[in-house]
Each structure stands twice: as structure tokens, then as C-alpha cells.
Enzyme design. Sequence first.
Site, mmCIF file in Angstrom:
data_model
loop_
_atom_site.group_PDB
_atom_site.id
_atom_site.type_symbol
_atom_site.label_atom_id
_atom_site.label_comp_id
_atom_site.label_asym_id
_atom_site.label_seq_id
_atom_site.Cartn_x
_atom_site.Cartn_y
_atom_site.Cartn_z
ATOM 1 N N GLN A 1 20.429 -10.059 -8.892
ATOM 2 C CA GLN A 1 21.653 -11.210 -8.406
ATOM 3 C C GLN A 1 20.827 -12.233 -7.560
ATOM 4 O O GLN A 1 21.484 -13.090 -7.213
ATOM 5 C CB GLN A 1 22.441 -10.439 -7.489
ATOM 6 C CG GLN A 1 23.583 -9.370 -8.282
ATOM 7 C CD GLN A 1 24.648 -10.307 -8.923
ATOM 8 O OE1 GLN A 1 24.845 -11.346 -8.845
ATOM 9 N NE2 GLN A 1 25.096 -9.517 -10.157
ATOM 10 N N SER B 1 16.993 -10.322 -14.583
ATOM 11 C CA SER B 1 17.754 -10.140 -15.917
ATOM 12 C C SER B 1 17.923 -11.851 -16.060
ATOM 13 O O SER B 1 18.621 -12.315 -15.317
ATOM 14 C CB SER B 1 19.010 -9.076 -15.611
ATOM 15 O OG SER B 1 19.721 -9.422 -16.868
ATOM 16 N N HIS C 1 20.479 -12.579 -18.160
ATOM 17 C CA HIS C 1 21.763 -13.195 -18.478
ATOM 18 C C HIS C 1 22.507 -13.346 -17.118
ATOM 19 O O HIS C 1 23.690 -13.989 -17.243
ATOM 20 C CB HIS C 1 22.545 -12.111 -19.365
ATOM 21 C CG HIS C 1 23.198 -10.776 -18.683
ATOM 22 N ND1 HIS C 1 24.322 -10.782 -18.218
ATOM 23 C CD2 HIS C 1 22.226 -9.880 -18.574
ATOM 24 C CE1 HIS C 1 24.301 -9.496 -17.631
ATOM 25 N NE2 HIS C 1 23.211 -9.063 -17.903
ATOM 26 N N CYS D 1 40.951 1.309 -12.472
ATOM 27 C CA CYS D 1 41.608 2.594 -12.930
ATOM 28 C C CYS D 1 41.195 2.885 -14.289
ATOM 29 O O CYS D 1 41.259 3.986 -14.924
ATOM 30 C CB CYS D 1 43.067 2.808 -12.675
ATOM 31 S SG CYS D 1 43.545 2.199 -10.818
#
Length: 394
Positions: free
Chosen positions: A185, A205, A207, A331
Site C-alpha cells: 500500500q 504489487s 496493480h 456479509c
Amino acid sequence: MKKIYLDYAATTPVEPKVVEAMRPYHSEKFGNPSSIHSYGQETRAAIEQAREKVARLIGAKPDEIVFTSGGTEADNMALEGVAFANETMGNHIITSSIEHPAVLECCRFLETRGFSVTYLPVDEFGVVSPESVRAAITEKTILVSIMHANNEIGTIQPIAEIAKEIGVRSSESGRKIYFHTDAVQTVGHIPANVDELGVDLLAVSAHKLYGPKGTGFLYVRKGTKLVSLIHGGSQEHNRRGSTENLTGIVGFGAAAEIAAREMGSEIKKMTPLRDKLIKDVLAKIPDTQLNGHPTLRLPNNVNFSINFIEGESILLNLDLEGIAASTGSACSSGTFEPSHVLKAIGLSYQLAHGSIRFSLGKHTTEAEIDQVVEVLDKVVKKLRAMSPLVKGGK
Ligand SMILES: *Cc1c(COP(=O)(O)O)cnc(C)c1O
């Protein structure tokens, strides 16, 4: 309807210049980088140039970069690679309770293979204290893995201070304790220099920084003992067999070059937008709170808990209005368990269920932020009017 994308922490759009850089490697420049003829020499050179560019972004040497299939593989390579290479030295690993699943699930796997793992708690803002790391180190500790910044709540960890504690304990005992950080991040978004951070391993990463999906790398400091996870050819200095993801790596290099150039101005542009979103939502919508640290947070991360309603309902209603965000309480994932990160910072079940994350990016505008505040207010009013948790007709 003009759509608004505020989920840059999940993934970013590939930069047009990155697509352009990759294009020839999808077609005429196709040689196997391990081939010794001119086709191979051409693509080998492209990979090594990309390696230099990503290395420069984190202040590393090119031969300390191992390209992988993404952030997850880089984390796995760091944890399993160090664990299995150093198990005669000890079997203890320290991590935090708010890591990405790429680290946490790796630790759980290593627990089934004879390793013991300490999952450190965090404070109410999501910060790991360097003292808690120091206190957790035993004579069996071989590896510490603490993420640079959290993907859900944006809290930035005191990595350099933690590295100092580990260094002191390492030299006291005369045994090397490796330090890994998941920097997926942060790299390309805020400064992340491997020497300033004091880490031995660092996962990235493509992407998440406007590069292609399916490409990442692990920084491995010279001298680090690591076993390979993928056995085959001698690619990546014998650390990862398989013909390289040529287009992905070339795109990663281009994205890293752009990120290095634009990082400063992006931080300057994004931080006030982040703070405006926080200020306006807290002022306009009652019974809301900011999750994560008020200042030690990523310039693009905003995470709220909105009391009395469900994060997933907010998300779906925002999506109907063309706004893409994220929640720590889906959920639909089949469980009603809220995110481990929100639980770790001590949120009540109800507040953890009402979480919503907005992550900003280089294309975010002030007009979009205004629009989001307006729509969120409307959505929250609608959902609260239906919520059995609201008392007194809020
Ligand atoms: C996205 C992310 C990963 C995983 O990266 P992939 O390239 O999608 O495998 C790991 N850690 C953090 C903190 C992330 O945000």
C-alpha cells in the site's frame, strides 16, 4: 451518470503510458529472455531495465529484486522462504494482528509446519508499538513481519523504529532476525526506502501503483537466507523458476518510473482531498467516526464507521449511485464476522459492521469528494430510516 471510483486501495487503473510501454512486448518483442539469440537479448534487456526502475523506487540494488506474480506471492516468498531456510536457527515468527491475508494465512500455514507465531495487538489507531516487538522476541525468533501501511484503515507503522529494536536484539544475541514488511500500500505512494526503513525483505504489487495485475516483486537484502518456492529454471537468480512475465514486468518498470516522478505532487494533491472528505462527513453525518490514525495514515485512505447501519448496504446503495467504495463487513463473503483489522482496533461489533473505506487516487477531484459526501448523507439517512437499531426516530 458519471461514475466515481474511490477504491484505489483495491486496485488502480493502468496508466496509459504503462499500456504503451507494454504494447510491443505483446507482439513483435516476444523472445524468451533466457534465449541467447537477439530476440532473447532484446527482452532480457527490457526486464533488466525494469528491474533497475523498480529498484530505484525503493533505494535497492537491481540484483536484490525478485519479480513475482504479485504482492501475495512476494509475501509468501518472504515468510516461507525465510522460515524454511532458517529453521535450524529457530522456529518463532512475530507478526501483527492486522496484516493482509497474504501474510496472516502464510503464518497460519507455517504454524501447521512446526513454527510458532506471535500475533501482536495494535492500539486503537492500529499502531504496532516497537516495544511490543522487542518484548516478543525470544532466542527462537527468526523473522518479524509488520506491514508498512494497512490496506483497510491506512495506518502507517513505525517501521524504522521497529527495525531498530530488532537490530538491537539481533546484535545482543548474535543471531540474525530478519525483518519483512508488506509495502504493497505504500511503495509508489509515500517514500519507502529499504535502508531508511531498515528492512531485509519488502513486498510490492504493480496493480496498486497504476501498473498491471499479476506482477509484483520481493526485495531481498543481499545476504538474506531464503529458499525458493517455485523450483524450475534458473530465472530470477535461481530464486524463482519460470519464464518471466515479460509484459507485466515491463509495465511494472514504467509504472515505477512514473510513480517516482509524481509521488511528491500526488501526496500534495491527495492529502487535502482526504482531509476534506473526513471533515465534511464527520460534520454532516451524525454518529460517524474515523477509523485508523488521524495523521499517521496513507494520503489516500479514509475509513469511517457509520453507526446503526451495515457497511454492505451502504456500499450497494453507493454503487447504485455510481460510487465505488469498499467495506470491512461484507456479509456476502458468507460469514458475518467483521474484518480482523476493525476487531483488532477494538471496534464494537456494531461499529465494525458499519465500516466504509474510500481510497482516493490520482484521478480523484474535489468535485467528486463533494458529490460523495452529498450522496453518502442521502444513503445514510435512507438506511437509518429503515434500521431497527435507530432509536427515537433519527
Ligand atoms: C493488495 C495487497 C496484497 C496482495 O497483492 P496482490 O498483488 O493482489 O497479490 C498484499 N498486501 C496488501 C497490503 C495489499 O493491499
